[in-house]
Write a protein that holds these residues in place. Structure first.
Motif, short mmCIF file in Angstrom:
data_model
loop_
_atom_site.label_atom_id
_atom_site.label_comp_id
_atom_site.label_asym_id
_atom_site.label_seq_id
_atom_site.Cartn_x
_atom_site.Cartn_y
_atom_site.Cartn_z
N GLU A 94 0.84 -1.21 0.00
CA GLU A 94 0.00 0.00 0.00
C GLU A 94 0.87 1.26 0.00
N SER A 98 0.99 3.85 -3.13
CA SER A 98 0.61 5.23 -2.84
C SER A 98 1.72 6.20 -3.23
N ALA A 103 -3.98 5.64 -7.04
CA ALA A 103 -5.09 5.60 -6.09
C ALA A 103 -6.04 4.47 -6.46
N ASN A 104 -7.04 4.26 -5.62
CA ASN A 104 -7.98 3.18 -5.89
C ASN A 104 -8.82 3.40 -7.14
N ASP A 105 -8.93 4.66 -7.58
CA ASP A 105 -9.70 4.93 -8.79
C ASP A 105 -8.82 5.11 -10.02
N HIS A 135 -7.41 -4.43 -6.77
CA HIS A 135 -7.47 -3.35 -7.77
C HIS A 135 -7.62 -3.98 -9.15
N PHE A 168 -3.61 4.67 -1.38
CA PHE A 168 -4.11 3.43 -1.95
C PHE A 168 -4.42 2.46 -0.82
N THR A 169 -5.63 1.92 -0.84
CA THR A 169 -6.06 0.99 0.20
C THR A 169 -6.38 -0.35 -0.45
N ALA A 170 -5.76 -1.40 0.06
CA ALA A 170 -5.95 -2.73 -0.51
C ALA A 170 -7.12 -3.47 0.12
N LYS A 171 -7.67 -4.39 -0.64
CA LYS A 171 -8.67 -5.33 -0.16
C LYS A 171 -8.24 -6.70 -0.65
#
Length: 317
Positions: A94, A98, A103-105, A135, A168-171
């Motif tokens: 992350e 970043s 970013a996530n978008d 992502h 940036f946030t991961a899932k």
């Protein structure tokens, strides 16, 4: 085999996409047409693999607006518990992503050097990493920077544009990351193991320094990563026209859970990308520990070829 052919015909009659708008594999023309998009980030990951270059090479010439991150030097992989090249902790990734203004978008275009089949694996591994982090809006530039240059597109020089650090946030998508335990269980289940290494490694005639013994995981099928890569005028491209043929030769079932592996989880990324993103296999994971981890324990069997026959060996006994 006829059932498999019919499934693949359906798969290849439609274009594989990374999300609703972005193809999983794009060419220089696609990138040129989308380069001015505010949400698009070109991530140049070239490294010394296949003489791809480094940051100084990037500064001598790169895709306009691209950001640079060394695949081998910036923390995309790490060595842990004696195993080479495994996925780093999510928080480390992350922070890395970043710092690259992703970013996530963002729509991420991963650009390798385009200088060889192992170099393509760099892009495939970074692509897989983004997918593991949740992502989906990511693609690979086929031919990389060399292909961009060969297409006569604009070349920029210098350190690249300064961009603001993002968040940036991961899932984590655990289903894309096969564990040692799952690989062990796969030998007794309906899952299929796919060895992405060249045939001489698969047969046990060659051995990576990362592995403690030659050979492959018993029951694995061989799908050499380099069989998908063609060279045109010193530029290396993934040839999606041969995907169906190579998958058929390997006798793979697109409906079975599939686990790709190699020596250190690099070449396997190309097989994962091809099977998951282009061939439309339903469930594909990568064992990033690969033979570097599997061969650590003498209780795990290895299979080598001897006079055309498979032979199981108990290592170190």
């Amino acid at each position: 085999m006829s059932r498999l052919m019919s499934v693949l015909f359906i798969v290849f009659s439609s274009l594989a996409v990374a999300d609703d708008n972005t193809p999983a594999l794009v060419d220089a023309d696609w990138l040129a047409a989308n380069l001015e998009r505010d949400d698009l980030v070109v991530l140049d990951v070239r490294s010394g693999i296949d003489n791809g270059g480094d940051r100084s090479t990037f500064e001598q010439g790169h895709i306009p607006g691209a950001v640079y991150s060394s695949y081998t030097g910036d923390g995309w992989r790490e060595n842990r518990d004696g195993v080479t090249g495994v996925l780093p902790p999510v928080r480390s990734l992350e922070r890395l992503i970043s710092s690259l203004s992703i970013a996530n978008d963002s729509t991420v275009v991963v650009a390798p050097a385009g200088t060889g089949p192992t170099d393509f694996g760099s892009a495939a591994r970074v692509y897989w990493t983004f997918k593991v982090l949740g992502h989906d809006d990511v693609t690979i530039l086929n031919g990389g920077f060399a292909g961009w240059k060969a297409a006569g597109q604009e070349i920029a020089e210098g350190p690249g544009e300064r961009r603001e650090v993002t968040q940036f946030t991961a899932k984590l998508q655990n289903e894309l990351l096969a564990t040692l335990q799952e690989v062990q269980a796969a030998r007794d289940s309906q899952a299929q193991l796919v060895d992405a290494r060249p045939e001489d490694y698969f047969r046990g005639e060659n051995q990576s320094p990362a592995a403690r013994a030659p050979g492959t995981i018993p029951g694995a099928l061989n799908l050499p990563h380099q069989s998908f890569i063609d060279e045109q005028d010193q530029v290396f491209y993934l040839n999606d026209a041969v995907v169906s043929e190579q998958v058929n030769v390997a006798e793979l079932d697109p409906q079975a859970r599939t686990i790709a592996f190699c020596n250190t989880g690099h070449w396997a990324a190309t097989d994962w990308f091809v099977l998951s993103e282009l061939a439309g296999f339903e469930e594909v994971a990568m064992y990033d520990g690969s033979m570097a981890e599997w061969s650590q324990d003498s209780d795990r069997p290895m299979q080598v070829a001897k006079k055309g026959l498979g032979k199981l060996l108990d290592l170190f006994n």
